[in-house]
Design an enzyme around this catalytic site. Structure first.
Site, PDB file in Angstrom:
ATOM      1  N   ARG A  40      35.167  42.649  48.433  1.00 45.43           N
ATOM      2  CA  ARG A  40      36.329  42.373  49.403  1.00 45.43           C
ATOM      3  C   ARG A  40      36.419  42.882  50.544  1.00 45.43           C
ATOM      4  O   ARG A  40      36.775  42.364  51.480  1.00 45.43           O
ATOM      5  CB  ARG A  40      37.596  42.713  48.780  1.00 45.43           C
ATOM      6  CG  ARG A  40      38.225  41.651  47.580  1.00 45.43           C
ATOM      7  CD  ARG A  40      39.509  42.087  46.832  1.00 45.43           C
ATOM      8  NE  ARG A  40      39.976  41.063  46.303  1.00 45.43           N
ATOM      9  CZ  ARG A  40      41.100  41.119  45.431  1.00 45.43           C
ATOM     10  NH1 ARG A  40      41.950  42.132  45.594  1.00 45.43           N
ATOM     11  NH2 ARG A  40      41.629  40.211  44.953  1.00 45.43           N
ATOM     12  N   LYS A 206      45.590  32.281  28.323  1.00 52.60           N
ATOM     13  CA  LYS A 206      47.017  31.588  28.277  1.00 52.60           C
ATOM     14  C   LYS A 206      46.856  30.193  28.851  1.00 52.60           C
ATOM     15  O   LYS A 206      46.607  30.099  29.751  1.00 52.60           O
ATOM     16  CB  LYS A 206      48.189  32.244  28.709  1.00 52.60           C
ATOM     17  CG  LYS A 206      48.492  33.694  27.911  1.00 52.60           C
ATOM     18  CD  LYS A 206      49.631  34.441  28.837  1.00 52.60           C
ATOM     19  CE  LYS A 206      49.773  35.632  27.861  1.00 52.60           C
ATOM     20  NZ  LYS A 206      50.984  36.290  28.671  1.00 52.60           N
ATOM     21  N   GLY A 375      38.572  36.507  40.317  1.00 56.32           N
ATOM     22  CA  GLY A 375      38.860  37.287  38.785  1.00 56.32           C
ATOM     23  C   GLY A 375      37.890  37.188  38.081  1.00 56.32           C
ATOM     24  O   GLY A 375      36.735  37.740  38.438  1.00 56.32           O
ATOM     25  N   GLY A 398      45.307  35.764  41.296  1.00 55.21           N
ATOM     26  CA  GLY A 398      46.108  35.071  41.332  1.00 55.21           C
ATOM     27  C   GLY A 398      46.396  34.267  42.531  1.00 55.21           C
ATOM     28  O   GLY A 398      47.062  33.157  42.295  1.00 55.21           O
TER      29      GLY A 398
HETATM   30  C1  3PG Z   1      45.070  41.105  43.772  1.00 52.32           C
HETATM   31  O1  3PG Z   1      44.189  41.993  43.673  1.00 52.32           O
HETATM   32  O2  3PG Z   1      45.273  40.446  43.085  1.00 52.32           O
HETATM   33  C2  3PG Z   1      45.772  41.087  45.154  1.00 52.32           C
HETATM   34  O3  3PG Z   1      45.317  42.283  46.066  1.00 52.32           O
HETATM   35  C3  3PG Z   1      47.160  41.147  45.012  1.00 52.32           C
HETATM   36  O4  3PG Z   1      47.795  42.307  44.191  1.00 52.32           O
HETATM   37  P1  3PG Z   1      48.819  42.335  43.276  1.00 52.32           P
HETATM   38  O5  3PG Z   1      48.758  41.290  42.196  1.00 52.32           O
HETATM   39  O6  3PG Z   1      49.011  43.602  42.878  1.00 52.32           O
HETATM   40  O7  3PG Z   1      49.923  41.732  44.330  1.00 52.32           O
HETATM   41 MG    MG Z   2      46.926  40.258  41.074  1.00 54.46          MG
END
Ligand code: 3PG
Ligand code: MG
Length: 418
Positions: A40, A206, A375, A398
């Site tokens: 990142r 899920k 992810g 997310g």
């Molecule tokens: C992540 O790693 O998903 C983003 O930086 C957002 O972080 P958070 O899910 O704690 O809001």
């Molecule tokens: Mg997150």
């Protein structure tokens, strides 16, 4: 209306507040916090280098972890400043706050091309509550605002959304960073009119996490391949026995609707035909949350459609992996989100690794465009040493899911029009 890009920004001599997503995984080693994956950080370098070359005075804001509005030493961004300085080969100043006098003084002394990193915005509860007066304090030092934090763009927080409104209300420019643009291009435009066949692989635990994405992709994809524990909800819905597999029994109707829609749309929708299964055994050891640790014993390949009462599915089987690889070999566009099994355990990683290899092969050998939705799938590809072979890997978890669902992300909505 096209949105303003950092490329268009008139930045010379201006203080530009840049929101980045430096929420990177850290581990404690000999009393020090060490970054275990700097992707990142690396992905923001093009934006920062562009701003340096434009003569901007760069002030970076970011969050790290979930400190819940408290100062938390293990979640300080200080080690990131040191790492960024090494990566960009320039000094990076650091202030142990993100608003207030000290920040204003340091930001005021910056020269063209200088970089300053502020402390974790989530040390203040007002960050997550998107408090307007806190957003005003953040904006105080900014002539313009750039958001390169795609990974945090699904959060309507003060540093991702509120601050942009304050800057814009003052007549300041709010622009997308280069990473943000790349994310929106690959997860957005490229999938809106994909080169066909467009094959989607979805995994993870899920159905409820992915159903909106499935629903949207049923309008676009030629083929959808399902893996991970999510598959067992589909299998249960179809009347198969799933033993002790992870499942959402209340989501079977949702699963059936998706299957019916795939039939109507002529989308090829494949579920695993064989699985790796194991027998879960409770131990007396407790995990961090105080729950008993479950050992997964006697792993074996289960070639039948049904799973026995004592066993649980933990990965797709070899026949399924081969069938999925054959579909991927025909693809011209690929979207992958979510592992096929419990890939963190070597015994149950083969299905995910087989998909990773098939995606890499399709990209290298057939010129397919492969887009990885962030992810765990990114983790799995990197673990297999195949990260460099795909077209694009999202830095969002997310955020990429919500974007693929078709949501307008608050951090994206905030950009100025061109
Ligand atoms: C992540 O790693 O998903 C983003 O930086 C957002 O972080 P958070 O899910 O704690 O809001
Ligand atoms: Mg997150």
């Amino acid at each position: 209306m096209p949105k303003l890009s950092v490329r268009d920004l008139d930045a010379r001599g201006k203080r530009v507040l840049v929101r980045v997503d430096y929420n990177v995984p850290l581990e404690e080693k000999d009393g020090q916090m060490v970054v275990t994956d700097s992707t990142r950080i690396k992905e923001t370098l093009p934006t920062l280098e562009l701003l340096v070359s434009k003569g901007a005075r760069i002030i970076l804001a970011a969050h790290l972890g979930r400190p819940k509005g408290q100062r938390e030493a293990t979640m300080s961004l200080r080690p990131i400043a040191i790492m960024l300085a090494e990566m960009i080969s320039r000094p990076v100043a650091f202030v142990d706050d993100c608003v207030g006098e000290k920040v204003e003084k340091t930001a005021g002394a910056l020269k063209d091309g200088d970089i300053l990193l502020l402390e974790n915005t989530r040390f203040y509860p007002e960050e997550e509550s998107n408090d307007p007066s806190f957003a005003g304090k953040l904006a105080k030092i900014a002539d313009a605002y750039v958001n390169d934090a795609f990974g945090a763009a699904h959060r309507a927080h003060a540093s991702t959304e509120g601050v942009a409104r304050v800057v814009a209300a003052r007549g300041g420019q709010c622009a997308a960073g280069l990473l943000m643009e790349r994310e929106l291009k690959f997860l957005g435009e490229e999938l809106d009119s994909p080169v066909r066949p467009f094959v989607v692989i979805l995994g993870g635990a899920k159905v409820s996490d992915k159903i909106k994405v499935i629903d949207r992709l049923l309008d676009k994809a030629d083929t959808i391949l399902i893996g991970g524990a999510m598959a067992y909800t589909f299998k249960l819905a179809q009347g198969f026995k799933i033993g002790k597999s992870l499942v959402e029994p209340d989501k079977t109707s949702v699963a059936l609707e998706a299957l019916a829609k795939s039939g109507k749309r002529g989308v090829k929708f494949l579920l695993p035909t064989d699985n790796v299964v194991a027998t879960p055994v409770k131990t007396d050891k407790l995990n961090k949350k105080g729950k008993p640790i479950i050992d997964l014993t006697n792993p074996r390949i289960n070639a039948e459609a049904n799973i026995s009462d004592a066993e649980e599915g933990v990965d797709i089987g070899p026949a399924t992996a081969a069938a999925y690889a054959a579909e991927l070999a025909k693809a011209k566009t690929i979207l992958w989100n979510g592992p096929m099994g419990i890939f963190e355990d070597k015994r149950f990683a083969e299905g995910t690794n087989a998909v990773a290899r098939a995606v890499a092969d399709a990209t290298r050998q057939n010129g397919a465009k492969s887009i990885i939705g962030g992810g765990d799938s990114v983790k799995a590809l990197n673990k297999a040493g195949l990260g460099d072979t795909v077209t694009f890997m999202s830095t969002g978890g997310g955020a990429s899911l919500e974007f693929l669902e078709g949501a307008v992300l608050p951090g994206v909505a905030a950009f100025s029009d061109k």
